[in-house]
Design an enzyme around this catalytic site. Structure first.
Site, PDB file in Angstrom:
ATOM      1  N   ARG A   1      12.588  11.653   5.648  1.00  0.00           N
ATOM      2  CA  ARG A   1      13.526  10.805   6.406  1.00  0.00           C
ATOM      3  C   ARG A   1      14.924  10.815   5.801  1.00  0.00           C
ATOM      4  O   ARG A   1      15.915  10.817   6.502  1.00  0.00           O
ATOM      5  CB  ARG A   1      12.981   9.381   6.448  1.00  0.00           C
ATOM      6  CG  ARG A   1      13.886   8.356   7.086  1.00  0.00           C
ATOM      7  CD  ARG A   1      13.090   7.115   7.425  1.00  0.00           C
ATOM      8  NE  ARG A   1      12.280   6.705   6.298  1.00  0.00           N
ATOM      9  CZ  ARG A   1      12.529   5.643   5.531  1.00  0.00           C
ATOM     10  NH1 ARG A   1      13.561   4.876   5.775  1.00  0.00           N
ATOM     11  NH2 ARG A   1      11.725   5.324   4.544  1.00  0.00           N
TER      12      ARG A   1
ATOM     13  N   GLU B   1      -3.422  12.254  13.590  1.00  0.00           N
ATOM     14  CA  GLU B   1      -2.643  11.970  12.373  1.00  0.00           C
ATOM     15  C   GLU B   1      -3.563  11.307  11.354  1.00  0.00           C
ATOM     16  O   GLU B   1      -4.031  10.192  11.580  1.00  0.00           O
ATOM     17  CB  GLU B   1      -1.506  11.001  12.751  1.00  0.00           C
ATOM     18  CG  GLU B   1      -0.667  10.596  11.574  1.00  0.00           C
ATOM     19  CD  GLU B   1       0.334   9.476  11.895  1.00  0.00           C
ATOM     20  OE1 GLU B   1       0.004   8.560  12.662  1.00  0.00           O
ATOM     21  OE2 GLU B   1       1.435   9.545  11.349  1.00  0.00           O
TER      22      GLU B   1
ATOM     23  N   ARG C   1      16.458   2.902  -3.897  1.00  0.00           N
ATOM     24  CA  ARG C   1      16.968   3.597  -2.698  1.00  0.00           C
ATOM     25  C   ARG C   1      17.458   2.562  -1.677  1.00  0.00           C
ATOM     26  O   ARG C   1      18.477   2.758  -1.017  1.00  0.00           O
ATOM     27  CB  ARG C   1      15.816   4.434  -2.115  1.00  0.00           C
ATOM     28  CG  ARG C   1      16.023   4.934  -0.715  1.00  0.00           C
ATOM     29  CD  ARG C   1      14.760   5.640  -0.221  1.00  0.00           C
ATOM     30  NE  ARG C   1      14.931   6.157   1.126  1.00  0.00           N
ATOM     31  CZ  ARG C   1      14.017   6.849   1.801  1.00  0.00           C
ATOM     32  NH1 ARG C   1      12.857   7.128   1.238  1.00  0.00           N
ATOM     33  NH2 ARG C   1      14.236   7.284   3.017  1.00  0.00           N
TER      34      ARG C   1
ATOM     35  N   ASP D   1       1.763 -10.528  19.887  1.00  0.00           N
ATOM     36  CA  ASP D   1       2.102 -10.601  21.312  1.00  0.00           C
ATOM     37  C   ASP D   1       3.040 -11.774  21.584  1.00  0.00           C
ATOM     38  O   ASP D   1       3.933 -11.686  22.425  1.00  0.00           O
ATOM     39  CB  ASP D   1       0.825 -10.748  22.159  1.00  0.00           C
ATOM     40  CG  ASP D   1      -0.034  -9.488  22.080  1.00  0.00           C
ATOM     41  OD1 ASP D   1       0.419  -8.512  21.453  1.00  0.00           O
ATOM     42  OD2 ASP D   1      -1.148  -9.499  22.627  1.00  0.00           O
TER      43      ASP D   1
ATOM     44  N   ASN E   1       3.660   1.076   4.586  1.00  0.00           N
ATOM     45  CA  ASN E   1       3.869   2.167   3.613  1.00  0.00           C
ATOM     46  C   ASN E   1       5.226   2.160   2.925  1.00  0.00           C
ATOM     47  O   ASN E   1       5.375   2.739   1.857  1.00  0.00           O
ATOM     48  CB  ASN E   1       3.596   3.528   4.279  1.00  0.00           C
ATOM     49  CG  ASN E   1       4.542   3.832   5.397  1.00  0.00           C
ATOM     50  OD1 ASN E   1       5.152   2.936   5.959  1.00  0.00           O
ATOM     51  ND2 ASN E   1       4.663   5.096   5.740  1.00  0.00           N
ATOM     52  N   TYR E   2       6.218   1.503   3.538  1.00  0.00           N
ATOM     53  CA  TYR E   2       7.528   1.310   2.884  1.00  0.00           C
ATOM     54  C   TYR E   2       7.923  -0.150   3.082  1.00  0.00           C
ATOM     55  O   TYR E   2       8.865  -0.444   3.831  1.00  0.00           O
ATOM     56  CB  TYR E   2       8.596   2.219   3.484  1.00  0.00           C
ATOM     57  CG  TYR E   2       8.593   3.631   2.970  1.00  0.00           C
ATOM     58  CD1 TYR E   2       9.407   4.007   1.895  1.00  0.00           C
ATOM     59  CD2 TYR E   2       7.786   4.607   3.548  1.00  0.00           C
ATOM     60  CE1 TYR E   2       9.416   5.313   1.429  1.00  0.00           C
ATOM     61  CE2 TYR E   2       7.788   5.912   3.084  1.00  0.00           C
ATOM     62  CZ  TYR E   2       8.601   6.254   2.029  1.00  0.00           C
ATOM     63  OH  TYR E   2       8.613   7.547   1.572  1.00  0.00           O
TER      64      TYR E   2
ATOM     65  N   ARG F   1       2.609   8.740   4.968  1.00  0.00           N
ATOM     66  CA  ARG F   1       4.021   8.734   5.373  1.00  0.00           C
ATOM     67  C   ARG F   1       4.103   9.340   6.761  1.00  0.00           C
ATOM     68  O   ARG F   1       3.453  10.352   7.034  1.00  0.00           O
ATOM     69  CB  ARG F   1       4.869   9.545   4.387  1.00  0.00           C
ATOM     70  CG  ARG F   1       4.871   8.963   2.982  1.00  0.00           C
ATOM     71  CD  ARG F   1       5.406   9.925   1.940  1.00  0.00           C
ATOM     72  NE  ARG F   1       6.617  10.563   2.370  1.00  0.00           N
ATOM     73  CZ  ARG F   1       6.732  11.864   2.654  1.00  0.00           C
ATOM     74  NH1 ARG F   1       5.695  12.676   2.549  1.00  0.00           N
ATOM     75  NH2 ARG F   1       7.872  12.357   3.021  1.00  0.00           N
ATOM     76  N   CYS F   2       4.907   8.710   7.609  1.00  0.00           N
ATOM     77  CA  CYS F   2       5.003   9.253   8.966  1.00  0.00           C
ATOM     78  C   CYS F   2       5.537  10.678   8.900  1.00  0.00           C
ATOM     79  O   CYS F   2       5.185  11.517   9.720  1.00  0.00           O
ATOM     80  CB  CYS F   2       5.890   8.381   9.839  1.00  0.00           C
ATOM     81  SG  CYS F   2       7.548   8.251   9.231  1.00  0.00           S
ATOM     82  N   THR F   3       6.397  10.955   7.922  1.00  0.00           N
ATOM     83  CA  THR F   3       7.006  12.277   7.816  1.00  0.00           C
ATOM     84  C   THR F   3       6.198  13.233   6.935  1.00  0.00           C
ATOM     85  O   THR F   3       6.701  14.302   6.588  1.00  0.00           O
ATOM     86  CB  THR F   3       8.423  12.180   7.227  1.00  0.00           C
ATOM     87  OG1 THR F   3       8.313  11.483   5.989  1.00  0.00           O
ATOM     88  CG2 THR F   3       9.393  11.462   8.133  1.00  0.00           C
TER      89      THR F   3
ATOM     90  N   GLU G   1       9.985   3.560  15.691  1.00  0.00           N
ATOM     91  CA  GLU G   1       9.677   4.721  14.855  1.00  0.00           C
ATOM     92  C   GLU G   1       8.170   4.739  14.707  1.00  0.00           C
ATOM     93  O   GLU G   1       7.587   3.842  14.096  1.00  0.00           O
ATOM     94  CB  GLU G   1      10.353   4.603  13.477  1.00  0.00           C
ATOM     95  CG  GLU G   1      11.866   4.630  13.544  1.00  0.00           C
ATOM     96  CD  GLU G   1      12.462   5.917  14.089  1.00  0.00           C
ATOM     97  OE1 GLU G   1      11.755   6.947  14.125  1.00  0.00           O
ATOM     98  OE2 GLU G   1      13.632   5.889  14.498  1.00  0.00           O
TER      99      GLU G   1
ATOM    100  N   LYS H   1       8.944  -9.651  10.581  1.00  0.00           N
ATOM    101  CA  LYS H   1       7.464  -9.646  10.527  1.00  0.00           C
ATOM    102  C   LYS H   1       7.053  -8.508   9.590  1.00  0.00           C
ATOM    103  O   LYS H   1       7.150  -7.329   9.935  1.00  0.00           O
ATOM    104  CB  LYS H   1       6.909  -9.414  11.948  1.00  0.00           C
ATOM    105  CG  LYS H   1       5.467  -8.900  12.028  1.00  0.00           C
ATOM    106  CD  LYS H   1       4.451  -9.956  11.670  1.00  0.00           C
ATOM    107  CE  LYS H   1       3.034  -9.374  11.660  1.00  0.00           C
ATOM    108  NZ  LYS H   1       2.646  -8.830  10.346  1.00  0.00           N
TER     109      LYS H   1
END
Ligand SMILES: NC(=O)C1=CN([C@@H]2O[C@H](COP(=O)(O)OP(=O)(O)OC[C@H]3O[C@@H](n4cnc5c(N)ncnc54)[C@H](OP(=O)(O)O)[C@@H]3O)[C@@H](O)[C@H]2O)C=CC1
Ligand SMILES: O=C(O)[C@H](O)COP(=O)(O)O
Length: 455
Positions: free
Chosen positions: A418, A358, A87, A196, A136-137, A264-266, A231, A159
């Site tokens: 996404r 979450e 992808r 930071d 996660n990705y 997954r955030c979604t 995000e 990073k």
């Protein structure tokens, strides 16, 4: 230099180690990037496109190697890891085309009653862009920042997530085989130790971050006048109305909630279902959850050991809290170390933590609603606003609900997600700032420069 050893969340196997970089290393890297910015930004975009085409080819060639490494390091099913790499290759190819197509704009003073002026607005890169990705990705959410930054002539300090830094180091090694020297650098080390310093470095022009809301807010507070794209977390709701195709809804909900163990955030993180169809929907969900493959990601399991014990403790804590306050476990509540089996909770109420928090794990709360208005109200009662799904056959109603939801995207009769990667992707409230997606990322990491002619 000291190093950080990385072990697999699957079985604690040693995966590799990465340097724990210091301020001096970071300064040296940023200095080198800055020195190379001028020459790289002055290349014709078609020349940068040639380099990135080579990146796409080299990553495609090494897709299996990267997928195996990713599977071991972050415990994602092998097929899903391979899909992520491929992808990303597709995304690079599309980004190259969008980058080449990026044109300036022309404004005529005439439209404002000033006949003798025209303004040519061209797009220019920003400088050193800091790209920070979550675990996660590790390939896709890194490349979807790095590549739009590079095509427009920025240079990149990357990073990676510490759990994910071995595969990301290999990614950068491969990219740097074909990119000009010194336009992409990777900084490894714990975000809590070096974050930071890099966030506040005077020579960083823009920070493109995906990760938790907590870290995102910290970075925002530190950024001063640097540009930002964020995000962040989500609590995506699937709203199921009385007239929904329940077979389709249950199938989308289960895929949406449990793929990559809900990390997954979604991911769908709550189901808001109208009371009259709840029993039928829940039964269909349970039938499908019962068939989810659990276990070893190398065997393509969907639900696999979570990224670490701390995350598993957190998810278990949410389940225990809900149970202690009266929620009913319909399936799951079974744990082996950091492997949490898919769990569905019924009777979830506002006093339970999982109603608002979450989980980033394989647990799905079911919440009854009396009608569509209550669904909208509950969906919006969240600090987050990433995405939502609405399941109904009535398109007019779907449109009505979509307009009322306080989120970045609403999916009609489909799971939250996404992709495809050219779509705009954004969160509102505590879910983000700015818009990702190929064209939008390119625009965000460039600025307009006006050249005005008196004619
Ligand atoms: N909306 C979206 O698109 C997405 C959101 N997420 C959200 O991310 C979270 C899970 O991902 P996770 O990786 O644990 O998120 P974190 O916020 O913990 O970490 C994300 C990245 O930030 C780095 N980091 C940590 N502290 C700092 C700091 N002070 N300054 C700069 N960088 C820092 C991390 O490095 P290190 O690993 O070294 O700590 C990592 O690279 C969930 O809340 C999820 O919803 C995840 C994916 C997509
Ligand atoms: O990090 C995430 O969770 C992703 O941005 C979601 O991507 P997906 O919807 O393609 O899984």
């Amino acid at each position: 230099m000291s190093s950080i050893k990385i072990y697999s969340p699957i079985n604690n196997e040693y995966i590799g180690e990465v340097p724990a970089m210091t301020k001096e290393h970071i300064d040296d890297m940023i200095k080198e990037l800055k020195e190379n910015f001028k020459a790289f930004s002055e290349l014709a975009v078609t020349k940068r496109a040639e380099y990135l085409k080579k990146v796409s080819a080299v990553l495609k060639e090494h897709s299996e190697e990267l997928a195996v490494l990713m599977t071991k390091e972050i415990s994602k099913g092998y097929k899903d890891s391979l899909t992520e790499v491929l992808r990303s290759v597709e995304m690079i190819d599309y980004t190259i085309e969008e980058g080449i197509r990026l044109q300036g704009e022309m404004s005529s003073g005439e439209s404002y009653g000033v006949k003798d002026k025209i303004c040519l607005s061209i797009r220019e890169p920003l400088g050193v862009v800091l790209c920070i990705a979550p675990f996660n990705y590790p390939i896709n959410l890194s490349l979807s920042k790095i590549v739009p930054a590079l095509i427009t002539g920025n240079v990149v300090l990357f990073k990676p997530p510490t759990q994910g830094s071995v595969v990301c180091t290999r990614l950068v090694e491969l990219m740097n085989e074909v990119l000009p020297k010194g336009v992409l650098k990777i900084v490894t080390g714990r975000g809590s130790e070096i974050g930071d310093y890099i966030n506040t470095h005077k020579d960083i022009s823009f920070i493109n971050f995906t990760g938790s809301t907590k870290v995102g807010e910290r970075i925002s507070n530190q950024a001063g006048l640097k540009g930002l794209m964020m995000e962040l977390g989500g609590k995506d709701a699937a709203i199921v109305l009385q007239d929904a195709d329940l077979e389709k809804a249950s199938s989308e909900i289960v895929k949406g909630a449990f793929s990559y163990s809900g990390q997954r955030c979604t991911a769908i993180k709550r189901v808001l279902v109208v009371e009259s169809v709840k029993e039928e929907l829940v039964q269909l969900i349970l039938d499908k959850v019962g068939k989810i493959k659990v276990g070893d990601p190398m065997d393509n399991a969907t639900v696999t050991p979570l990224i670490d014990d701390k995350s598993a403790d957190y998810v278990q804590g949410l389940i225990d809290d809900a149970k202690s306050k009266g929620a009913k476990v319909l399936i799951g509540d079974k744990r082996e170390k950091n492997l949490i089996y898919p769990c569905v909770l019924d009777g979830v109420k506002e006093n339970m933590r999982i109603y608002f928090e979450e989980p980033f794990g394989p647990v799905l709360p079911i919440i009854s609603i009396k009608d569509v208005e209550e669904g909208i109200e509950i969906a919006n009662k969240s600090e987050y606003g990433l995405q939502s799904s609405v399941f109904t056959k009535d398109m007019k109603k779907a449109f009505y609900v979509a307009r009322k939801l306080e989120v970045g995207s609403v999916h009609i009769n489909n799971k939250t997600q996404r992709g495809p990667d050219n779509f705009p992707f954004l969160g509102v409230k505590n879910s983000g700032l700015g818009v990702q997606g190929i064209k939008y990322s390119i625009e965000s990491m460039t600025r307009l420069k006006n050249i005005i002619f008196d004619i």
